[in-house]
Design a protein around this motif. Structure first.
Motif, mmCIF file in Angstrom:
data_model
loop_
_atom_site.group_PDB
_atom_site.id
_atom_site.type_symbol
_atom_site.label_atom_id
_atom_site.label_comp_id
_atom_site.label_asym_id
_atom_site.label_seq_id
_atom_site.Cartn_x
_atom_site.Cartn_y
_atom_site.Cartn_z
ATOM 1 N N VAL A 80 41.859 -22.166 1.547
ATOM 2 C CA VAL A 80 42.036 -21.124 2.560
ATOM 3 C C VAL A 80 42.878 -19.976 2.009
ATOM 4 N N LYS A 81 43.899 -20.331 1.241
ATOM 5 C CA LYS A 81 44.778 -19.311 0.665
ATOM 6 C C LYS A 81 44.076 -18.508 -0.416
ATOM 7 N N ASP A 82 43.227 -19.182 -1.197
ATOM 8 C CA ASP A 82 42.555 -18.517 -2.318
ATOM 9 C C ASP A 82 41.124 -19.034 -2.419
ATOM 10 N N LYS A 171 26.202 -24.727 2.110
ATOM 11 C CA LYS A 171 27.057 -23.606 2.480
ATOM 12 C C LYS A 171 27.648 -22.971 1.227
ATOM 13 N N SER A 172 27.411 -21.698 1.058
ATOM 14 C CA SER A 172 27.921 -20.985 -0.117
ATOM 15 C C SER A 172 29.308 -20.432 0.168
ATOM 16 N N LEU A 173 29.998 -20.063 -0.893
ATOM 17 C CA LEU A 173 31.330 -19.489 -0.733
ATOM 18 C C LEU A 173 31.294 -18.258 0.169
ATOM 19 N N GLU A 174 30.234 -17.478 0.038
ATOM 20 C CA GLU A 174 30.100 -16.246 0.828
ATOM 21 C C GLU A 174 29.864 -16.527 2.303
ATOM 22 N N ASP A 175 29.450 -17.740 2.627
ATOM 23 C CA ASP A 175 29.162 -18.077 4.023
ATOM 24 C C ASP A 175 30.418 -18.354 4.837
ATOM 25 N N PHE A 176 31.546 -18.569 4.179
ATOM 26 C CA PHE A 176 32.767 -18.895 4.896
ATOM 27 C C PHE A 176 33.356 -17.650 5.542
ATOM 28 N N THR A 177 33.565 -17.725 6.833
ATOM 29 C CA THR A 177 34.225 -16.636 7.542
ATOM 30 C C THR A 177 35.731 -16.907 7.607
ATOM 31 N N GLU A 178 36.477 -15.912 7.965
ATOM 32 C CA GLU A 178 37.915 -16.103 8.143
ATOM 33 C C GLU A 178 38.179 -17.146 9.226
ATOM 34 N N ARG A 179 37.337 -17.135 10.243
ATOM 35 C CA ARG A 179 37.477 -18.096 11.334
ATOM 36 C C ARG A 179 37.186 -19.529 10.842
ATOM 37 N N ASP A 180 36.183 -19.678 9.978
ATOM 38 C CA ASP A 180 35.912 -20.990 9.374
ATOM 39 C C ASP A 180 37.148 -21.520 8.668
ATOM 40 N N ARG A 181 37.747 -20.663 7.865
ATOM 41 C CA ARG A 181 38.902 -21.099 7.077
ATOM 42 C C ARG A 181 40.095 -21.417 7.973
ATOM 43 N N GLU A 182 40.259 -20.646 9.033
ATOM 44 C CA GLU A 182 41.349 -20.905 9.973
ATOM 45 C C GLU A 182 41.162 -22.267 10.643
ATOM 46 N N TYR A 183 39.950 -22.551 11.053
ATOM 47 C CA TYR A 183 39.645 -23.842 11.690
ATOM 48 C C TYR A 183 39.835 -24.983 10.693
ATOM 49 N N LEU A 184 39.365 -24.795 9.472
ATOM 50 C CA LEU A 184 39.515 -25.824 8.437
ATOM 51 C C LEU A 184 40.985 -26.163 8.194
ATOM 52 N N ALA A 185 41.809 -25.147 8.102
ATOM 53 C CA ALA A 185 43.227 -25.381 7.838
ATOM 54 C C ALA A 185 43.852 -26.228 8.939
ATOM 55 N N ALA A 186 43.510 -25.918 10.186
ATOM 56 C CA ALA A 186 44.101 -26.636 11.308
ATOM 57 C C ALA A 186 43.531 -28.046 11.445
ATOM 58 N N VAL A 187 42.211 -28.162 11.349
ATOM 59 C CA VAL A 187 41.589 -29.464 11.611
ATOM 60 C C VAL A 187 41.902 -30.463 10.504
ATOM 61 N N SER A 188 42.053 -29.999 9.272
ATOM 62 C CA SER A 188 42.407 -30.922 8.192
ATOM 63 C C SER A 188 43.844 -31.410 8.342
ATOM 64 N N SER A 189 44.723 -30.553 8.837
ATOM 65 C CA SER A 189 46.105 -30.968 9.090
ATOM 66 C C SER A 189 46.149 -32.025 10.190
ATOM 67 N N VAL A 190 45.355 -31.828 11.235
ATOM 68 C CA VAL A 190 45.293 -32.788 12.333
ATOM 69 C C VAL A 190 44.712 -34.114 11.843
ATOM 70 N N LEU A 191 43.714 -34.049 10.980
ATOM 71 C CA LEU A 191 43.117 -35.261 10.418
ATOM 72 C C LEU A 191 44.170 -36.076 9.674
ATOM 73 N N ALA A 192 44.964 -35.406 8.852
ATOM 74 C CA ALA A 192 46.006 -36.103 8.100
ATOM 75 C C ALA A 192 47.044 -36.713 9.032
ATOM 76 N N ASP A 193 47.394 -35.993 10.089
ATOM 77 C CA ASP A 193 48.361 -36.522 11.059
ATOM 78 C C ASP A 193 47.810 -37.762 11.774
ATOM 79 N N THR A 194 46.514 -37.739 12.067
ATOM 80 C CA THR A 194 45.894 -38.877 12.746
ATOM 81 C C THR A 194 45.888 -40.108 11.851
ATOM 82 N N ALA A 195 45.581 -39.907 10.575
ATOM 83 C CA ALA A 195 45.608 -41.030 9.631
ATOM 84 C C ALA A 195 47.016 -41.596 9.495
ATOM 85 N N GLU A 196 48.007 -40.728 9.472
ATOM 86 C CA GLU A 196 49.396 -41.178 9.395
ATOM 87 C C GLU A 196 49.778 -41.964 10.652
#
Length: 369
Positions: A80-82, A171-196
């Protein structure tokens, strides 16, 4: 099968269903074995099997899952950052690693995984991508706290896969929207919290509940969930049967019968076949008493003490299921509809049936005395 979907085209599914707990129940029992009556001293009374199941199977698996989902979250934050091909591939590889670890734990998705809904929050399927698109299109802030409150079908492994891989692993790199990346950042964090949280549910206790390990190892001696040692041993056995049933009847069987790749569990990433193989390892871990090279006492030792030939048969049948799955051309998202692969898929389903029958007729009756 062909009349159900003659073009074998992906047909979107509506709604979601928590995977890992519900089998179709249509795996038959075939011929029955002669009843074995155990003397009182032969009946299940090996508490060490329960202790080792917790300490050598479940907890190590959940420790690995917590570590792998945290690594996935970090890889996604880096992407998401790069956003570039390297960080995207690293995120996808991290998803695959964590996903396999989860699938290797599915034969024992009881306790907090079931009672607290953590299985569903990690792994609800089949995913209705319309629900994920609703989040993307809502304009609502996508902080982890907000995503944690979403429906289970809008978070978890499959939501991450949909965002990372696209509908058909294209899905190509160009297909990712800013909104996609924002959702990915949040949902992956929640996934890790759920596993913990799942790990802590066994080791520390969550939501005011004591550690489930304590409840488990005290079976027959003050446990509210397991009034006898046999009840806990049967829980292990039913987890194994449930996994085999779901694998043969639902994960493979429904998609194959309807010739619909959209019914394969990890269709977004074209990752279903490796996960099916991981499910078999999950069954083996539960039966043998050790996760990924660990070795404790397992149900296998109990069975071997009564009927060594039966234990050999059960272990061999699990190995034959694994070998049959290896015979299916990958990815299954493509081979599902390939006439040349039909025999290998059918052979795998038949081997799963044999393993289910052998275990249900041979092992389960020994635990019910």
């Amino acid at each position: 099968m062909a009349s159900t979907n003659p073009e074998c085209r992906p047909i979107p599914v509506e709604g979601g269903g928590e995977g890992g707990e519900e089998g179709g129940g249509s795996l038959g029992l075939g011929s029955t074995r002669p009843a074995v009556v155990l003397a009182p001293e032969q009946q299940f009374q090996d508490r060490q099997i329960l202790v080792d199941f917790a300490d050598q199977v479940v907890i190590p698996a959940y420790e690995q899952l917590a570590a792998d989902t945290q690594a996935l979250s970090q890889a996604i934050q880096a992407f998401v950052k790069d956003p570039n091909p390297r960080t995207l591939e690293a995120a996808r590889q991290a998803w695959s690693v964590a996903r396999i670890t989860w699938e290797e734990s599915e034969a024992f998705a009881f306790g907090p995984a079931a009672s607290l809904g953590l299985d569903a929050n990690l792994d609800e399927w089949p995913l209705n991508e319309v629900e994920v698109l609703e989040v993307l299109e809502s304009g609502d802030p996508l902080a982890p706290g907000m995503v944690a409150d979403l429906e289970s079908g809008q978070k978890g492994f499959h939501a991450v896969a949909f965002l990372l891989f696209g509908v058909n692993n294209d899905k190509s790199l160009e297909d990712f929207t800013e909104r996609d990346r924002e959702y990915l950042a949040a949902v992956s964090s929640v996934l890790a919290d759920t596993a913990e949280k799942l790990l802590k549910g066994w080791t520390e206790g969550v939501e005011g509940l004591p550690p489930f390990r304590e409840e488990w190892v005290r079976a027959g001696e003050g446990s509210n969930s397991y009034l006898t040692l046999q009840a806990a041993a049967e829980e292990i056995a039913q987890g194994i049967l449930g996994m085999l049933d779901e694998l043969g009847n639902v994960k493979i069987g429904e998609a194959f019968a309807r010739q619909n790749p959209f019914l394969l569990e990890s269709r977004f990433a074209h990752h279903s076949l490796p996960e099916f193989q991981a499910n078999v390892r999950s069954v083996q871990y539960a039966y043998l008493g050790g996760f990924r090279g660990r070795q404790g006492r397992g149900l296998s030792q109990f069975v071997r003490g009564i009927e060594p030939v039966l234990d050999d048969q059960i272990q061999l049948q699990f190995q034959e299921v694994a070998a049959a799955l290896q015979g299916i051309p990958a990815p299954m998202e493509k081979s599902l509809c390939d006439a040349n692969a039909r025999s290998s898929i059918t052979a795998a389903m038949e081997q799963i049936q044999r393993a289910f029958d052998g275990f249900s007729q041979g092992v389960v009756p020994l635990l019910q005395q």
